[in-house]
Design a protein around this motif. Structure first.
Motif, short mmCIF file in Angstrom:
data_model
loop_
_atom_site.label_atom_id
_atom_site.label_comp_id
_atom_site.label_asym_id
_atom_site.label_seq_id
_atom_site.Cartn_x
_atom_site.Cartn_y
_atom_site.Cartn_z
N THR A 1 -16.06 30.38 28.52
CA THR A 1 -14.73 30.68 27.97
C THR A 1 -13.92 31.60 28.88
N ALA A 2 -14.45 31.93 30.05
CA ALA A 2 -13.72 32.79 31.00
C ALA A 2 -12.50 32.04 31.55
N ASP A 3 -11.45 32.79 31.84
CA ASP A 3 -10.24 32.22 32.45
C ASP A 3 -10.47 32.10 33.95
N ASP A 4 -10.42 30.89 34.46
CA ASP A 4 -10.63 30.66 35.89
C ASP A 4 -9.51 31.34 36.68
N MET A 5 -9.88 32.09 37.71
CA MET A 5 -8.91 32.89 38.45
C MET A 5 -8.62 32.37 39.85
N GLY A 6 -9.47 31.58 40.41
CA GLY A 6 -9.28 31.13 41.78
C GLY A 6 -9.43 29.63 41.86
N PRO A 7 -10.09 29.15 42.90
CA PRO A 7 -10.35 27.71 42.98
C PRO A 7 -11.15 27.28 41.74
N ALA A 8 -11.00 26.04 41.35
CA ALA A 8 -11.66 25.54 40.14
C ALA A 8 -13.16 25.80 40.17
N GLN B 1 -11.41 33.85 23.23
CA GLN B 1 -12.00 32.53 23.33
C GLN B 1 -13.51 32.58 23.08
N ALA B 2 -14.17 33.64 23.53
CA ALA B 2 -15.61 33.76 23.31
C ALA B 2 -15.92 33.89 21.82
N VAL B 3 -15.14 34.69 21.12
CA VAL B 3 -15.35 34.85 19.68
C VAL B 3 -15.07 33.53 18.96
N LEU B 4 -14.00 32.85 19.34
CA LEU B 4 -13.70 31.55 18.72
C LEU B 4 -14.84 30.56 18.96
N GLU B 5 -15.37 30.55 20.15
CA GLU B 5 -16.49 29.66 20.48
C GLU B 5 -17.72 30.01 19.63
N ALA B 6 -17.99 31.30 19.46
CA ALA B 6 -19.13 31.72 18.64
C ALA B 6 -18.95 31.32 17.18
N GLN B 7 -17.70 31.27 16.74
CA GLN B 7 -17.40 30.86 15.37
C GLN B 7 -17.45 29.34 15.21
N GLY B 8 -17.55 28.65 16.32
CA GLY B 8 -17.60 27.19 16.28
C GLY B 8 -16.23 26.56 16.36
N GLY B 9 -15.19 27.37 16.55
CA GLY B 9 -13.83 26.84 16.59
C GLY B 9 -13.27 26.70 17.98
N GLY C 1 -14.73 25.61 24.17
CA GLY C 1 -15.56 25.88 25.33
C GLY C 1 -14.78 25.76 26.62
N CYS C 2 -13.47 25.55 26.50
CA CYS C 2 -12.61 25.34 27.66
C CYS C 2 -11.32 26.10 27.42
N THR C 3 -10.94 26.96 28.34
CA THR C 3 -9.72 27.74 28.19
C THR C 3 -8.59 27.13 29.01
N PRO C 4 -7.35 27.33 28.56
CA PRO C 4 -6.20 26.77 29.29
C PRO C 4 -6.21 27.21 30.75
N GLY C 5 -6.01 26.26 31.64
CA GLY C 5 -5.96 26.55 33.06
C GLY C 5 -7.32 26.57 33.73
N SER C 6 -8.40 26.44 32.97
CA SER C 6 -9.72 26.46 33.59
C SER C 6 -10.07 25.09 34.14
N ALA C 7 -11.18 25.03 34.84
CA ALA C 7 -11.57 23.78 35.51
C ALA C 7 -11.77 22.64 34.53
N CYS C 8 -12.15 22.94 33.29
CA CYS C 8 -12.42 21.86 32.33
C CYS C 8 -11.18 21.51 31.51
#
Length: 78
Positions: A34-41, A56-64, A67-74
């Motif tokens: 859930t980390a925000d990608d900061m450099g190359p993908a 995003q980590a808390v939302l993921e732990a809640q099941g909501g 697993g992919c944050t805006p702007g990240s490689a996924c």
């Protein structure tokens, strides 16, 4: 040791507060995915996996989370 350690430890505590049955590896995976990608993908030597994202980590732990944050490689733009 990184200055990010206290922040990541705090995020880990938040994630475990949501689901105390998670293993250490599962908490690690949630924080990393859930980390925000900061450099190359993806992982890179300057930014690692990116900037930890507590919300995003808390939302993921809640099941909501996706697993992919805006702007990240996924992120597919949806």
């Amino acid at each position: 040791m990184s200055a990010a350690c206290p922040t990541v430890a705090g995020i880990g505590a938040l994630v475990l507060a949501i689901d105390p049955n998670l293993t250490g590896e599962q908490v690690h995976d949630i924080i990393r995915s859930t980390a925000d990608d900061m450099g190359p993908a993806g992982f890179d030597n300057q930014h690692g996996h990116g900037r930890a994202n507590a919300q995003q980590a808390v939302l993921e732990a809640q099941g909501g989370g996706s697993g992919c944050t805006p702007g990240s490689a996924c992120d597919d733009g949806d």
